[in-house]
Design an enzyme around this catalytic site. Structure first.
Site, short mmCIF file in Angstrom:
data_model
loop_
_atom_site.label_atom_id
_atom_site.label_comp_id
_atom_site.label_asym_id
_atom_site.label_seq_id
_atom_site.Cartn_x
_atom_site.Cartn_y
_atom_site.Cartn_z
N THR A 83 67.21 53.67 101.91
CA THR A 83 67.23 54.12 100.52
C THR A 83 65.88 53.87 99.83
O THR A 83 65.57 54.52 98.84
CB THR A 83 68.33 53.38 99.72
N GLY A 102 63.22 41.53 112.81
CA GLY A 102 63.57 42.25 111.60
C GLY A 102 64.02 41.33 110.48
O GLY A 102 64.60 41.77 109.49
N LEU A 103 63.77 40.02 110.60
CA LEU A 103 64.12 39.11 109.52
C LEU A 103 62.88 38.78 108.67
O LEU A 103 62.89 37.88 107.85
CB LEU A 103 64.76 37.83 110.07
N SER A 140 59.58 37.72 109.38
CA SER A 140 58.71 36.55 109.51
C SER A 140 57.34 36.84 108.91
O SER A 140 56.71 35.95 108.34
CB SER A 140 58.57 36.16 110.99
N SER A 141 56.90 38.09 108.98
CA SER A 141 55.56 38.41 108.49
C SER A 141 55.48 38.27 106.97
O SER A 141 54.54 37.67 106.45
CB SER A 141 55.14 39.81 108.93
N GLU A 161 49.83 43.50 103.40
CA GLU A 161 50.45 44.05 104.62
C GLU A 161 50.11 45.54 104.79
O GLU A 161 49.80 46.00 105.88
CB GLU A 161 51.97 43.81 104.63
N ASP A 171 60.84 43.23 101.16
CA ASP A 171 60.70 41.92 101.81
C ASP A 171 59.96 40.93 100.92
O ASP A 171 60.39 39.79 100.73
CB ASP A 171 59.96 42.06 103.14
P1 ADP Z 1 59.06 40.60 111.57
O1 ADP Z 1 58.38 40.55 110.25
O2 ADP Z 1 60.21 41.56 111.61
O3 ADP Z 1 59.46 39.26 112.09
P2 ADP Z 1 56.52 41.65 112.35
O4 ADP Z 1 56.05 42.32 113.58
O5 ADP Z 1 56.39 42.37 111.05
O6 ADP Z 1 58.01 41.19 112.62
O7 ADP Z 1 55.73 40.28 112.17
C1 ADP Z 1 55.63 39.39 113.25
C2 ADP Z 1 54.21 38.86 113.29
O8 ADP Z 1 54.04 37.85 112.26
C3 ADP Z 1 53.90 38.13 114.60
O9 ADP Z 1 53.46 39.03 115.59
C4 ADP Z 1 52.79 37.19 114.15
O10 ADP Z 1 51.55 37.87 114.06
C5 ADP Z 1 53.23 36.80 112.74
N1 ADP Z 1 54.05 35.59 112.85
C6 ADP Z 1 55.39 35.50 112.75
N2 ADP Z 1 55.82 34.22 112.92
C7 ADP Z 1 54.71 33.50 113.15
C8 ADP Z 1 54.49 32.12 113.42
N3 ADP Z 1 55.50 31.25 113.52
N4 ADP Z 1 53.21 31.71 113.56
C9 ADP Z 1 52.18 32.57 113.46
N5 ADP Z 1 52.34 33.89 113.23
C10 ADP Z 1 53.57 34.36 113.08
MG MG Z 2 57.44 42.23 109.30
#
Ligand code: ADP
Ligand code: MG
Length: 389
Positions: A45, A133-134, A136-137, A169, A181
């Site tokens: 959406t 997909g949670l 982390s970035s 980003e 996000d």
């Molecule tokens: P998502 O946001 O869905 O988890 P993304 O591909 O958008 O997946 O982001 C993941 C990227 O974020 C990783 O490839 C890395 O570059 C960075 N990242 C995530 N977690 C960590 C971490 N614990 N330490 C360092 N970089 C991290």
């Molecule tokens: Mg991401």
């Protein structure tokens, strides 16, 4: 007795602090935690100017930091055992330590907006699963922005912080993403979901009634096809809006759409029907939280899955299997795929007392069908980015 949420975050924080002490031979001056997130309802959406309803979850990125006297940022990613340094006067993209581009991008975006940043020593670690997909970035981005904000006394509010992290980003990392996000991670509140209007960027916190757990099930099926299919769906939505003579699919109600959908060719009609009904479901879902009708909320999640599967056609065998098994369990209120689709995670609303059993049953049921070992996270709706200590 501390909750699981608190225990988990405490363990991560302690490890991060110790790591900082070992590396820099001093206590960190500040510790911040930024949560991951999951979208409860409102899928596909966002780029149709519609509504989404994410929650922050109790899996975190923790960042320990102290200001430096010079203009350098020294980073250590504990989970990767990798370090790097960059100068605030010359922020470049780094293909050697790709993970550092999130921090670099945030520093770049803050400076572009005119903020004066201090140099920082940073240790970063996280228990947000990577690439599931949670988000982390976005958690890293928002944690980094908040650390600069605290260390440099920057007058940024939560919305500005989120927008600058999104800019980092989009423009520095080079990943086109919406605002969801960074908004939820920056603005979330414990025990609340966040209704976001993706057109106006207005937002509203909505309390989640007590007694339910949010369970995220990772199918372990990595998302293939996402980019090309995503672009096709976007294009189909644009075409549909054009044929209906409206700026975006946001601008037609479910009732009116029903009377006009025959104007559209069959595939575009299905795509548009998903978006229009999904927007409606998000607003209904918000209403059901307000009136404490969790069963109703769950039904809307289920209907969202069916619509994504049949009309938007972005599910896959693994997501359908995970949802199907979930629907059969005791205590489940609702289950659906979440994220762009073709793999990734499902999100489930489950009665709290049934959550552990749900976790076991869904794992074994899913493995029996797919031969894949899922990761399952029982979560609570958590506070957005905050300072610890
Ligand atoms: P998502 O946001 O869905 O988890 P993304 O591909 O958008 O997946 O982001 C993941 C990227 O974020 C990783 O490839 C890395 O570059 C960075 N990242 C995530 N977690 C960590 C971490 N614990 N330490 C360092 N970089 C991290
Ligand atoms: Mg991401």
């Amino acid at each position: 007795m501390p909750s699981k949420t608190d225990q988990r975050l405490h363990a991560l924080t302690t490890a991060t602090r110790l790591c900082f002490q070992r590396l820099y031979d001093a206590d960190p001056q500040l510790l911040v935690a930024a949560p991951g997130r999951v979208n409860l309802i409102g899928e596909h959406t966002d780029y149709n100017d519609g509504f989404v309803l994410p929650v922050a979850i109790d899996r975190h990125v923790v960042l320990a930091a102290s200001p430096r006297r010079d203009r350098y940022v020294q980073l250590y990613a504990a989970d990767f055992d990798q370090a790097c340094t960059f100068s605030l006067d010359d922020i470049e993209h780094d293909s050697g330590t790709r993970w550092s581009n999130y921090e670099r991008g945030v520093a770049w975006a803050l400076q572009e907006a005119g903020y004066e940043l201090p140099g920082l020593d940073i240790v970063l670690s996280s228990n947000v699963p990577i690439g599931s997909g949670l988000s982390s970035s976005a958690a890293i981005e928002v944690a980094t922005a908040f650390a600069f904000q605290l260390a440099g006394n920057l007058p940024l509010d939560g919305v500005q912080r989120a927008l600058l992290c999104q800019k980092a980003e989009n423009e520095f990392v080079g990943m086109r993403c919406g605002i969801m996000d960074q908004y939820i991670i920056s603005l979330g509140k414990r025990d609340h979901a966040l209704l976001i209007d993706c057109r106006s960027l207005d937002y509203e916190l909505v309390p989640i009634p007590a007694g339910c757990a949010l369970v995220v099930c990772d199918t372990q099926k990595r998302r293939g096809l996402v980019d090309s299919e995503y672009n096709t769906r976007r294009h189909e939505c644009e075409q549909g809006a054009q044929m209906l003579g409206i700026p975006a699919l946001r601008d037609i109600g479910a009732e009116e759409f029903r009377t006009r959908e025959a104007e559209l060719p069959p595939v575009i009609r299905k795509r548009c029907r998903h978006v229009v009904t999904e927007n409606h479901r998000v607003l209904d879902a918000v209403q059901s939280l307000r009136t404490n009708e969790l069963a109703r909320f769950g039904e809307l999640m289920n209907a969202s899955h069916v619509s994504l599967r049949d009309d938007y056609q972005v599910s896959c065998v693994e997501l359908d299997a995970m949802v199907q098994v979930a629907w059969e369990q005791q205590g489940v209120l609702g289950a659906r795929m979440t994220g762009a689709g073709f793999g990734g995670c499902t999100v489930n609303l489950v009665q709290e007392q049934d959550a552990d059993r749900f976790q076991q049953k869904v794992a074994s049921g899913y493995t029996a069908i797919t031969d894949l070992e899922p990761e399952i996270y029982v979560c609570k709706a958590e506070e957005g980015v905050r300072r610890l200590d």
